[in-house]
Write a protein that holds these residues in place. Sequence first.
Motif, PDB file in Angstrom:
ATOM      1  N   LYS A  92       1.091  -1.259   0.516  1.00 37.33           N
ATOM      2  CA  LYS A  92       0.138   0.271  -0.109  1.00 37.33           C
ATOM      3  C   LYS A  92       1.006   0.547   0.297  1.00 37.33           C
ATOM      4  O   LYS A  92       0.205   2.133  -0.502  1.00 37.33           O
ATOM      5  N   ALA A  93       1.752   1.084   0.844  1.00 40.98           N
ATOM      6  CA  ALA A  93       2.852   2.320   1.185  1.00 40.98           C
ATOM      7  C   ALA A  93       3.668   2.640  -0.322  1.00 40.98           C
ATOM      8  O   ALA A  93       3.835   4.060  -1.053  1.00 40.98           O
ATOM      9  N   LEU A  94       4.249   1.447  -1.492  1.00 37.20           N
ATOM     10  CA  LEU A  94       4.502   1.835  -2.650  1.00 37.20           C
ATOM     11  C   LEU A  94       3.276   2.109  -3.474  1.00 37.20           C
ATOM     12  O   LEU A  94       4.110   2.489  -4.432  1.00 37.20           O
ATOM     13  N   LEU A  95       2.161   1.775  -3.469  1.00 34.53           N
ATOM     14  CA  LEU A  95       1.032   1.733  -4.211  1.00 34.53           C
ATOM     15  C   LEU A  95       0.902   3.364  -4.345  1.00 34.53           C
ATOM     16  O   LEU A  95       0.600   4.236  -5.083  1.00 34.53           O
ATOM     17  N   LYS A  96       1.163   4.038  -3.400  1.00 34.21           N
ATOM     18  CA  LYS A  96       0.989   5.518  -2.605  1.00 34.21           C
ATOM     19  C   LYS A  96       2.227   6.346  -3.567  1.00 34.21           C
ATOM     20  O   LYS A  96       2.019   7.226  -3.876  1.00 34.21           O
ATOM     21  N   LYS A  97       3.301   5.385  -3.280  1.00 36.10           N
ATOM     22  CA  LYS A  97       4.623   6.310  -3.452  1.00 36.10           C
ATOM     23  C   LYS A  97       4.503   6.700  -5.179  1.00 36.10           C
ATOM     24  O   LYS A  97       5.262   7.064  -6.010  1.00 36.10           O
ATOM     25  N   ASP A  98       3.871   5.032  -6.014  1.00 33.81           N
ATOM     26  CA  ASP A  98       3.934   5.669  -6.919  1.00 33.81           C
ATOM     27  C   ASP A  98       3.006   6.184  -8.021  1.00 33.81           C
ATOM     28  O   ASP A  98       2.896   6.626  -9.024  1.00 33.81           O
ATOM     29  N   GLN A  99       1.675   5.998  -6.859  1.00 33.83           N
ATOM     30  CA  GLN A  99       0.718   7.193  -7.797  1.00 33.83           C
ATOM     31  C   GLN A  99       1.415   8.737  -7.933  1.00 33.83           C
ATOM     32  O   GLN A  99       1.154   9.394  -8.332  1.00 33.83           O
ATOM     33  N   ALA A 100       1.509   8.705  -6.030  1.00 34.49           N
ATOM     34  CA  ALA A 100       2.494  10.461  -6.346  1.00 34.49           C
ATOM     35  C   ALA A 100       3.827  10.807  -7.099  1.00 34.49           C
ATOM     36  O   ALA A 100       3.863  11.774  -7.740  1.00 34.49           O
ATOM     37  N   LEU A 101       4.581   9.688  -7.574  1.00 30.98           N
ATOM     38  CA  LEU A 101       5.563   9.745  -8.660  1.00 30.98           C
ATOM     39  C   LEU A 101       4.692  10.455 -10.032  1.00 30.98           C
ATOM     40  O   LEU A 101       4.894  10.936 -11.245  1.00 30.98           O
ATOM     41  N   ALA A 102       3.678   9.349 -10.501  1.00 29.35           N
ATOM     42  CA  ALA A 102       3.184   9.224 -11.109  1.00 29.35           C
ATOM     43  C   ALA A 102       3.098  10.779 -11.562  1.00 29.35           C
ATOM     44  O   ALA A 102       2.656  11.416 -12.812  1.00 29.35           O
ATOM     45  N   GLU A 103       2.079  11.095 -10.456  1.00 28.18           N
ATOM     46  CA  GLU A 103       0.977  12.294 -10.635  1.00 28.18           C
ATOM     47  C   GLU A 103       2.069  13.235 -11.243  1.00 28.18           C
ATOM     48  O   GLU A 103       2.440  13.722 -11.851  1.00 28.18           O
TER      49      GLU A 103
END
Length: 557
Positions: free
Chosen positions: A197-208
């Motif tokens: 979940k933490a990685l997904l949030k980071k991935d989402q933030a990085l994608a944005e």
Amino acid sequence: MTNQLQAGGFFRDESAEYSFFAGRMDAFFGGLGARGLVVMSQLPLTVTVALVVVAAGIFSPATLADERFRLALLAHSAIFAACVAIPWERLPAGAFIAIPVLDCFTIGFTRQAGGPDFNILSLMLVFPVIWLSSGRQRARVVLAILVTVLSTVIPAAVFGSEPTRGSMIRTIFLPLVLSAIAVSAHIVSGILHRQRKALLKKDQALAETLAESLDRQRLLDAVLGAVGVGVWVVDPEGNNVLTNRAIRADPRLAGLADGDTGTCVLQSDRATPVPPRMLPVARVTRGDVFTDELLWTGEGQEQRAYSVGAHVIRSRDGVRSGGVITFVDVTALITALAAKDNFVGTVSHELRTPLTSILGYLELVLDEPGHEAIETELRVMHRNATHLLGLVNDLIAVASEQVDLSLQEADLARLLADVVDSTFPQAADRGLELVLEAEQPLATHMDPARMRQVVGNLLSNAIKYSPGGGRITVNAHRTGTDLVCSITDPGVGMSAEDQEQAFKKFFRSARSRATAIPGAGLGLPVSRAIIEGHGGSLSLTSAPDEGTTATFILPAC
């Protein structure tokens, strides 16, 4: 075991967990469907059972011939066939749990049918136990422990085996060990889920962030491509990082950006080559910041003029990380200004001849008797014609940017005293006190007439721009090998923007225009040209409503 853990999580009820393990499955198995994931999770146990069959055929044929042992092996095969045949995508998310539960009981019957020699098969319970307990639901851990106990008790009861010390130990300790494994798998599964979940949030933030960066890059590319200003970005060593379309479309600038040593770059006089260390890229790599510097490129009629500026790029911690150099093609503007100067010079020359003639005839008339009745009018005409001739001479000097000087050794202090004395009545009429503070003597090589013009212009400005009265101070002294003269007034002062424009031809501040202060905007440009012709310099220091100090420096004898 890894596959079992992943497949176990894939069919959870929680959508977040489902996404987590779906992502892991996609990464490891290239996006297998639900059926493929169940098969892959069951495959390690099936392979192990196949190896057991091979071992039994080699080392214990009698056990392999036992009907009960064969039925247990057949059950294993049936379970694997069910994994392959059942459309798990159409079933509820938790339907797959039946597979590891059946595995536990089938392992128990296989171990019981194999007898004491096959008690080691109890270790295979690790596969379904991990599969069951890898979910986040605690009930699955309880279920894994329960089926472990039942897989030990029920086969013994079905086969009617008498309890022995070994079977009792197995019944007690095997569930305990597997319970620890189940709890560990459950904890590890939870940790992996939280990390995911933490990685997904980071991935989402990085994608944005990446999307915003791409949007900004597209905007920057559009802006750089649309503007007509050449933009050249370099790194700290001066290497080319980015050039826009305006740079690439101009062969001269493109050659400069590409490091073409044959590119001819000239100073503002259009003749003197710019030294390599003074080229824009060399200066910006040294950290220099400059604006509106005029450079020429090319030769002959193909020369182009550029207004060049440079700005340093600094990183977040303040370290210089490169620079931006801008090139504005001002050839048309320079040509227009030259044409204007030529026009002004031509017209001024044409005006000077008749004005000189008019003044000559006026002087003749004034010298002849019989005109006493109109002498006042004649002198007014003579004074205005003299003023107009002075203005024309200033226009000629400004247009040519050169002043003819007749140098001789003279005393600057005496000249200042004479000009102050002649200007004193004008200052008194405006309620101003005029004070001279000068060392004696101040010898220098100068053109006295031109220097009177300079001091007169500066004093005239000081008087015109000091409407509120006060004191105007003229100070002159020797500093080393230079003579320094400053004229300080208590007037309206100038803004920083006005000071930058003050020495440009015909410039007059908005305040002077609004208050109708007379002038043509030629006094300071002509004065600077005269001072620079003497090998000196002229500068201004001012602030709004705080007065102005004009300072010129001349070399002393």
